[in-house]
Each structure stands twice: as C-alpha cells, then as structure tokens.
Design an enzyme around this catalytic site. Structure first.
Site, PDB file in Angstrom:
ATOM      1  N   SER A  33     -92.175  14.299 -78.973  1.00  0.00           N
ATOM      2  CA  SER A  33     -93.002  13.936 -77.824  1.00  0.00           C
ATOM      3  C   SER A  33     -92.654  14.804 -76.621  1.00  0.00           C
ATOM      4  O   SER A  33     -92.105  15.902 -76.789  1.00  0.00           O
ATOM      5  CB  SER A  33     -92.814  12.450 -77.506  1.00  0.00           C
ATOM      6  N   ASN A  34     -92.960  14.360 -75.417  1.00  0.00           N
ATOM      7  CA  ASN A  34     -92.635  15.110 -74.195  1.00  0.00           C
ATOM      8  C   ASN A  34     -92.361  14.141 -73.055  1.00  0.00           C
ATOM      9  O   ASN A  34     -92.444  12.925 -73.240  1.00  0.00           O
ATOM     10  CB  ASN A  34     -93.771  16.082 -73.856  1.00  0.00           C
ATOM     11  N   HIS A  35     -92.059  14.680 -71.872  1.00  0.00           N
ATOM     12  CA  HIS A  35     -91.578  13.861 -70.754  1.00  0.00           C
ATOM     13  C   HIS A  35     -92.664  13.182 -69.928  1.00  0.00           C
ATOM     14  O   HIS A  35     -92.374  12.623 -68.870  1.00  0.00           O
ATOM     15  CB  HIS A  35     -90.744  14.719 -69.805  1.00  0.00           C
ATOM     16  N   ALA A 100    -100.557  14.461 -71.628  1.00  0.00           N
ATOM     17  CA  ALA A 100     -99.760  15.574 -72.151  1.00  0.00           C
ATOM     18  C   ALA A 100     -99.741  15.437 -73.668  1.00  0.00           C
ATOM     19  O   ALA A 100     -98.877  14.784 -74.244  1.00  0.00           O
ATOM     20  CB  ALA A 100     -98.349  15.529 -71.575  1.00  0.00           C
TER      21      ALA A 100
END
Ligand code: CTP
Ligand code: CA
Length: 226
Positions: A33-35, A100
């Site tokens: 995943s991402n932030h 995102a």
C-alpha cells in the site's frame, strides 16, 4: 447543518470523489500500500456536499469516519476501486480522483500465510489499471480532476499526466515538501489547467484547498454549459 449557510453553487451536480490508498493483498495477513490518509479526498467530499452537490465517495481503507450525508463505497484494492468508479461514473457530472491508487498488485495472492523460510524473498508485481485514464477516455462533458504526487520536476510530470489522462484540472503536489502530501492537515499545490495556465497555491489547510479546487470545478462546469 452548515449546508444552510453555504450558497449551494454545486446544486444539481453529482460529484464522484475517490480517496485514500488501496491495499493489494500478498497473503491473508499482508498487503502492499502507500501512506495516503484520505484527508484531501474526504475534505473535497465534505465541501462538495456543503455546497449542495450530491456526493459519492469511493474510499480505500482510511481511519476517517463516513462524512455526514454522503454515500460512501468502501473498497480495498485498485481493482475494486476501478469497479466502484465505473459503476458510479455514468450518473456523475464531476469526478475528483484524490485516491492514491497502488500502481502494482502482487501477481498472485498466496492463500496461506507466507512463512519466513528463506533469507530473501521477492514479490512479483503486475500493473493495476489506471482508473483516472479510463475515466478520461470516457469523459464526455464531465469535469475531471486528477492529483499528481511528485518528488521532483513537478510541473513537467504533472503536465504529462494531465494530457495523457485527459483531465481538466490536475492538482500537483510535491509530496517531499514539509506541509504537503501524506497524512498532514495542510497541503501545498499547483493547479494545472488544459489551456496551460498554472495557479500556484500557498500552504493552506486541506479544507481550504478543497473549496478552492471546487471553485475552479464550478467555473469549468459553467464554461461548459455556456
Ligand atoms: N491513478 C489512477 N489509477 C492508477 C494510478 C493512478 O486513477 N492505477 C490516478 C490517481 O488517483 C491520481 C492520478 O492518477 O489522480 C495520478 O496519480 P500518480 O500516482 O501521481 O501518477 P501515476 O500515473 O500513477 O504515475 P507515477 O506514480 O508513475 O508517477
Ligand atoms: Ca502512481
């Protein structure tokens, strides 16, 4: 409640907002995943509702509560987000893609938990569909807003994305700046338009930026209907 104090300049619009990260499962306990916190997208959804729009929020996993009055479709992976967006697209007049989206997903998801038997491990990843580009191809007379997260050559990269994804407005973020990007309350962005115009915004809260982006969306919608 605040809705009654706000001029309903987006009444009649149906705004589809995506927010948050996506999660791409590796095995039953792990994901890629991402932030992204989802804060920018949720701020846009709330502001659009306050200004009289009907709002659908397609959200990846976030810690944020469902905004009042807004239909929230919760998704996990990019593939699920794509399906949800395509289902909501026909009825929407404006699309804001603040999510995102993970660019890659594991080629295979292991049904069993991967055990740490080896000293190193490689993950095979394959590209996810570009949801915004797909929306851009089906744009019709919608106003479409994209976000570009960059860590350098901000304007050049964002301009390419604006053209390739066929969007009307690209919100370009340098996510390496302090006070911008992931998991903070503020943002610093440049707004790029199709005609080549660039509007440089100063540091402001994501709420203020949401209203500013929606001001530009309202103007673009009016230009279209004339
Ligand atoms: N986006 C999308 N689907 C993807 C990837 C990105 O809809 N699979 C959307 C994002 O929601 C955002 C815009 O495309 O509005 C730009 O995302 P960004 O990550 O900045 O650009 P990418 O095109 O993915 O390119 P890169 O990550 O290589 O810079
Ligand atoms: Ca990306």
């Amino acid at each position: 409640a605040r809705r009654v104090l706000t001029p309903p300049d987006l009444a009649g619009e149906r705004i589809l907002v995506t927010a948050g990260p996506t999660r791409e499962e590796v095995d039953p306990v792990r994901y890629v995943s991402n932030h992204s916190s989802g804060k920018m997208g949720y701020a846009i959804a709330r502001a659009a509702w306050r200004r009289g729009a009907e709002v659908v929020l397609v959200s990846g996993p976030t810690c944020l509560p469902d905004p009042w009055g807004i239909g929230v479709v919760r998704v996990e992976s990019a593939m699920e987000m794509r399906d949800a967006v395509m289902a909501e697209l026909p009825a929407s007049t404006v699309v804001v893609k603040a999510a995102a989206v993970a660019d890659y997903r594991p080629t295979t998801r292991s049904a069993a938990k991967i055990k740490k038997r080896t000293d190193s491990l490689s993950l095979d990843l394959e590209k996810n569909p570009d949801i915004l580009a797909e929306v851009g191809r089906m744009k019709g007379d919608r106003v479409v807003v994209g976000f570009a997260a960059e860590t350098g050559e901000l304007l050049e990269n964002a301009r390419i994305k604006l053209t390739e994804k066929n969007v009307d407005l690209m919100v370009a973020n340098d996510v390496s700046l302090e006070g911008a990007g992931f998991n903070v309350e503020t943002n610093i962005a440049k707004l790029l338009f199709r005609d080549g115009t660039v509007e440089e915004l100063s540091l402001m809260t994501k709420g203020a930026m949401a209203d500013l982006i929606l001001d530009r969306v309202a103007a673009l919608r009016q230009k279209q209907s004339r």
